[in-house]
Design an enzyme around this catalytic site. Structure first.
Site, PDB file in Angstrom:
ATOM      1  N   CYS A  26      55.896  39.602  29.689  1.00 34.49           N
ATOM      2  CA  CYS A  26      56.707  38.458  29.566  1.00 34.49           C
ATOM      3  C   CYS A  26      55.696  37.356  29.299  1.00 34.49           C
ATOM      4  O   CYS A  26      54.369  37.599  29.058  1.00 34.49           O
ATOM      5  CB  CYS A  26      57.806  38.293  30.623  1.00 34.49           C
ATOM      6  N   HIS A 543      27.569  49.776  32.733  1.00 35.87           N
ATOM      7  CA  HIS A 543      28.386  49.719  31.910  1.00 35.87           C
ATOM      8  C   HIS A 543      27.854  50.615  30.645  1.00 35.87           C
ATOM      9  O   HIS A 543      27.117  49.837  29.859  1.00 35.87           O
ATOM     10  CB  HIS A 543      29.145  48.510  31.451  1.00 35.87           C
TER      11      HIS A 543
END
Length: 620
Positions: A26, A543
């Site tokens: 939402c 990463h």
């Protein structure tokens, strides 16, 4: 942290994509339907940077993100491949009846809120122009703008049909046709003729009540609910080779007449009864409903039950031309929510909380209360008390004065023009006074109550802890390759040091080793990134590649698991460099100290080839 990485962490903490039946969003929240709520690590999710709070209510697991929710949701959909249906029937069966109804109502109304909010604000603007005599109702410019603003409300049955079709799992375009039937010019002309003659219309000898459905809410929802039984039934009995033609035909000739003859009039009667009930309350205890709304709106928002109030307000606008229930009570509550956050900002000495409370307060008075509610009110409890007191006092005042809004808009400071009525500015003035009362009351109460401010003790103890645990200030290279500066990474989150200081390594070998003694605190399902907390207090992120989360674990072979203790030099991960490159991804590997702010400085070695296990970073 990038939206992609935030989405990956959240997906891991809710139990992985296998635990997700469906996910939506939402204005500020990710809304999950989880197969097993117990698999979600709620406390860990609350502590993720970028997450404001977590609510598990009404059959939905809701994670409050704030204004970036749409971006995070987009990455979640990519990660979990949630565009495809994922079998939500099992979860639906587990929901209670009230939870199902709330879920259906919120699912129907939320998608159309931007349309009716925009149209409502235009109506409010036109009211302002008329009030100041800057235009007249005879002006063609006014008439153009007026029918543009009216369009969303006049054709509301079509908008609701489109969103209801998704909740009831029927063909969206067929549902919109049913909505169009209710507002078709020919039907309206026949109805007006019938009313003028004092008779009912006739279809196959059956009387069709003359009911106006423009701007109506309940009839079309009931119609699409009926369609959800007719369409699947026709799909089962009609030969598959004729499905595409006969199923729509039979659905239309059954649902449309039944809606006009039975469902529509019943829905209209229900709306009128609802309106009569509200009118009764407004006549005998006008102060009650706005007071309750002003006081308890935060709890309605938390549970999603405010979506059950919106149809009541819209029905009042459609039948009475004024909403004295949903809009006014939510307006003063939102003002109180913002004021309570501002009270915390004025009282606290914690710069982080001060910044959060200030920004959350602004968004609350602008109509988006979740950041203030979850980031401040529920977190510290006392601001919630201030919000309820302020909202209740403001609601009592506007209830006594009979304040109502004349357009469907998001309850915010910007919606005040929607309170300009046919009798001038009186209604607007009372609405403004109600807002001031709720704001000032909540601000004062919030400031007086204060919060348990953790600032000085937290910072000092954290500093002492770091001094005690940092004994080894050297971090070693986890990968063999060339060490370069972070600015060479083609990702602003790393190159600009948003996640912390460090280096990047261009690998020459597809192996990742532990750079320090410590524990594996994060290891995504996609295996492209590893988080390690060292015994020296360093928090490290390795990463492997850029955007490689999209590979969903392909070309990566983990050698350890999350929570495992490791020693410097232990093999953590193997990866196929050539495979990753073939897929078009850069294998440059950021090597970051994510708690860089805990250290005075971090020096690094760059511009040279390094071996795995070679000293690479030094903490000061």
């Amino acid at each position: 942290m990038s939206f992609r990485d935030l989405a990956a962490i959240i997906l891991e903490k809710v139990g992985g994509k296998e635990n997700v039946s469906a996910v939506g969003h939402c204005v500020t929240r990710l809304r999950f339907n989880l197969k097993d709520d117990k698999k979600a690590d709620t406390e860990a999710i609350k502590n993720i940077k970028g997450v404001v709070g977590v609510v598990n209510q009404g059959g939905q697991y809701q994670i409050v993100i704030g204004n970036d929710v749409q971006n995070v949701h987009k990455e979640l959909v990519k990660l979990g491949n949630f565009n495809e249906p994922n079998g939500n029937q099992e979860k639906e069966k587990e929901k209670g009846k009230i939870a199902k109804v709330l879920d259906i109502i919120s699912g129907i109304f939320f998608p159309i809120i931007p349309a009716i909010a925009g149209a409502g604000m235009l109506k409010a603007l036109l009211a302002l122009l008329l009030a100041f005599n800057w235009t007249t109702v005879k002006s063609e410019t006014y008439q153009f703008l007026n029918f543009i603003a009216d369009a969303a409300f006049y054709f509301l049955p079509i908008l609701l049909a489109a969103s209801a079709s998704k909740k009831f799992k029927v063909n969206q375009y067929m549902a919109m046709v049913i909505g169009a039937v209710l507002v078709h010019p020919t039907f309206i002309s026949m109805m007006n003729t019938s009313k003028a003659a004092g008779t009912n219309m006739d279809f196959l000898g059956i009387s069709v009540p003359a009911v106006l459905y423009a701007s109506s809410v309940i009839p079309i929802i009931l119609a699409i609910w009926c369609m959800s039984y007719v369409e699947p039934f026709m799909g089962r009995i009609v030969p598959k080779s004729l499905n595409i033609v006969l199923v729509p035909l039979f659905t239309l000739i059954i649902v449309a007449p039944v809606t006009l003859i039975i469902i529509g009039p019943l829905g209209n009667q229900f709306g009128q009864v609802l309106g009569m009930g509200i009118t009764f309350l407004n006549t005998h205890v006008s102060w009650l409903v706005p007071t309750l709304m002003g006081t308890f709106t935060p709890f309605l928002v938390m549970t999603g039950m405010h979506y059950g109030i919106i149809p009541i307000g819209m029905n009042m606008l459609a039948t009475k031309g004024i909403d004295t229930v949903a809009g006014p009570g939510m307006l003063v509550s939102n003002m109180a929510q913002g004021a309570a956050a501002f009270g915390v900002a004025l009282r606290t000495k914690n710069t982080t909380i001060k910044q959060l409370a200030s920004s959350a307060g602004l968004t609350a008075i602008a109509g988006v209360t979740e950041p203030a509610m979850y980031g401040i009110s529920l977190r510290f409890k006392r601001p919630l008390i201030a919000t309820m007191i302020g909202g209740g006092i403001g609601g009592l005042f506007i209830g006594i004065m009979g304040v109502g809004r004349y357009a469907q808009v998001v309850p915010s400071i910007f919606s005040l023009p929607s309170y300009i009525g046919p009798n001038g500015f009186t209604n607007l003035i009372y609405a403004a006074i109600g807002c001031v009362l709720s704001f000032v009351t909540a601000l004062i109460v919030s400031y007086i109550l204060g919060i348990e401010d953790p600032v000085e003790e937290s910072i000092e103890s954290k500093t002492e802890t770091k001094k005690e645990i940092i004994s080894d200030n050297v971090i070693y290279s986890p990968i063999k390759g060339k060490s370069v500066e972070l600015k060479e990474v083609n990702d602003a989150v790393f190159s600009e040091g948003i996640l912390g200081k460090g280096v990047a390594i261009i690998p020459t070998e597809g192996k990742v080793f532990a750079p320090v003694d410590g524990i594996v605190t994060a290891f995504f399902d996609t295996h492209h990134a590893i988080g390690i907390t060292g015994e020296n207090g360093s928090e490290i992120l390795i990463h492997v590649g850029i955007d490689t989360v999209n590979l969903r674990g392909r070309y990566y072979t983990p050698k350890v698991t999350k929570g495992q203790n490791v020693k410097k030099g232990d093999l953590l991960l193997e990866f196929d460099m050539d495979g990753i490159k073939t897929e078009g991804y850069d294998i440059i590997t950021p090597f970051i100290i994510t708690n860089s702010t805990d250290h005075t400085d971090i020096s690094s070695i760059t511009g040279k080839d390094v071996e795995a296990g070679e000293a690479l970073l030094k903490l000061a």
